[in-house]
Scaffold this active site. Structure first.
Site, mmCIF file in Angstrom:
data_model
loop_
_atom_site.group_PDB
_atom_site.id
_atom_site.type_symbol
_atom_site.label_atom_id
_atom_site.label_comp_id
_atom_site.label_asym_id
_atom_site.label_seq_id
_atom_site.Cartn_x
_atom_site.Cartn_y
_atom_site.Cartn_z
ATOM 1 N N LYS A 115 36.690 42.183 42.507
ATOM 2 C CA LYS A 115 37.711 42.742 43.396
ATOM 3 C C LYS A 115 37.128 43.791 44.323
ATOM 4 C CE LYS A 115 42.091 41.746 41.179
ATOM 5 N NZ LYS A 115 43.359 42.280 40.676
ATOM 6 N N LYS A 197 39.713 28.276 40.721
ATOM 7 C CA LYS A 197 41.048 28.333 40.126
ATOM 8 C C LYS A 197 42.132 28.383 41.227
ATOM 9 C CE LYS A 197 43.562 31.507 37.200
ATOM 10 N NZ LYS A 197 43.541 32.711 36.373
ATOM 11 N N LYS A 200 47.158 32.660 43.752
ATOM 12 C CA LYS A 200 48.271 33.140 44.583
ATOM 13 C C LYS A 200 47.772 33.620 45.925
ATOM 14 C CE LYS A 200 49.514 36.178 41.246
ATOM 15 N NZ LYS A 200 50.272 36.750 40.118
#
Ligand code: TRP
Length: 334
Positions: A115, A197, A200
């Site tokens: 991140k 993956k 969102k």
């Protein structure tokens, strides 16, 4: 234990609209688990602000997510469905646990590394201590089990380490939680890059099926899904695109991959993609219908929010007071 039941805690972020991956990999299983456990399912909005959010948008997404928990079949009378920000114990316990966590441990967290690479302009302290807040979420409710995806296992490991460290100093304060990994194959990959993956926050909207996508959109996205070059339906690692579509079809229909391969023998990718698209649309339709119904029942949802925040606060405060006493904070005068 609450009423002789083991306690389960889990949560999702309201950072984007949840995807088919979140539904098949988590939410759908949460409903099954809610028979066996005393469940706390949180909308973890404190976690969401580690990345900059538009306030109105965050509020809307959080409400939608909470409504989707219910629309997916979680009974809000049986399960404690609530906003993390309505229970101040999360932040309070988080601070205490910060003081029992080493920077060396946090430096090893792979999600922090990922991140901070992705949000290089905003590597804030919250992003860094995120795993400690997550530990607080879990330990606050003395959870026995925590259903999580593989990507969260490292955070569960550190939760256990922090809890054990605390217990070693102060006695048995926290229940040591176990991860609950759903059955294999529930990991849903991106439709545009099946090695990644489904997410969102994918920049390519065609890569993810969002839970509120309408039927036409779902079918169109599956038609565009990246497949492989063998032009036949086989379940193998060399065909990651088809592998993913088979997993999705399997999760929606409960058919095994072998049955699915047999069902589509001799058919091409086009037929298969259409079938998967239609099946997914049919799977999501009842959830969507219920969602829109609930969305218009404002007073009902508000009542759920209020009641469950009270319930969550009750259990959270019990743990928090115990911890505060252990570390040496003065008793409250009543
Ligand atoms: N970190 C989790 C995620 O991004 C969300 C989360 C926050 C969570 N607190 C939790 C999951 C506690 C399980 C238990 O997916």
């Amino acid at each position: 234990m609450i009423d002789n039941k083991k306690v389960l805690f889990s949560g999702m972020q309201a950072t984007g609209t949840i995807t088919l991956g979140n539904y098949l990999g988590a939410l759908k299983n949460w409903v099954t688990l809610s028979d066996e456990y005393e469940c706390f399912y949180s909308v973890v909005d404190l976690h969401s602000i580690t990345v900059r959010q538009d306030p109105a948008e965050l509020r809307k997404r959080a409400r939608n997510l909470l409504t989707l928990y219910i629309a997916a079949g979680l009974d809000p009378k049986k399960n404690c469905i609530y906003y993390q920000s309505h229970v101040s114990g999360h932040a309070e316990l988080g601070w205490i646990l910060d003081c029992f966590t080493y920077m060396g441990e946090l430096n090893r967290m792979t999600q922090f590394k990922d991140k901070s690479a992705k949000h290089a302009d905003n590597i804030n302290a919250g992003l860094y201590t995120y795993p400690v807040l997550m530990a607080a979420d879990i330990l606050l409710f003395q959870a026995d089990v925590v259903p999580v995806g593989k990507d969260q296992l490292q955070h569960l490991e550190i939760t256990r380490d922090i809890a054990e460290r605390f217990n070693n100093i102060y006695g048995d304060v926290f229940t040591i939680p176990e991860p609950y990994l759903g059955k294999a194959g529930a990991k849903i990959m991106s439709l545009q890059d099946p090695t990644k993956k489904m997410s969102k926050s994918d920049e390519n909207a065609n890569a993810s099926i969002f839970l509120l996508d309408d039927t036409d959109t779902i079918i169109r996205k599956f038609k565009r899904a990246v497949t492989d070059s063998e032009a036949c339906i086989r379940y193998c690692d060399e065909q990651p695109g088809i592998h993913n579509l088979i997993d999705i079809y399997s999760a929606c229909t409960s058919k095994t991959p072998e049955e699915i391969v047999a069902e589509f023998e001799g058919k091409g990718y086009g037929d298969f993609k259409l079938a998967v698209g239609e099946t997914v649309a049919n799977t999501l339709k009842p959830v969507q219908d219920r969602f829109y119904e609930l969305q218009s029942e404002k007073a009902y949802i508000d009542g759920i929010i209020k009641e469950n925040a009270e319930k969550a606060n009750y259990y959270a405060t019990k743990t928090l007071r115990k911890v505060q006493k252990k570390v040496g904070f003065p008793e409250r005068i009543r």
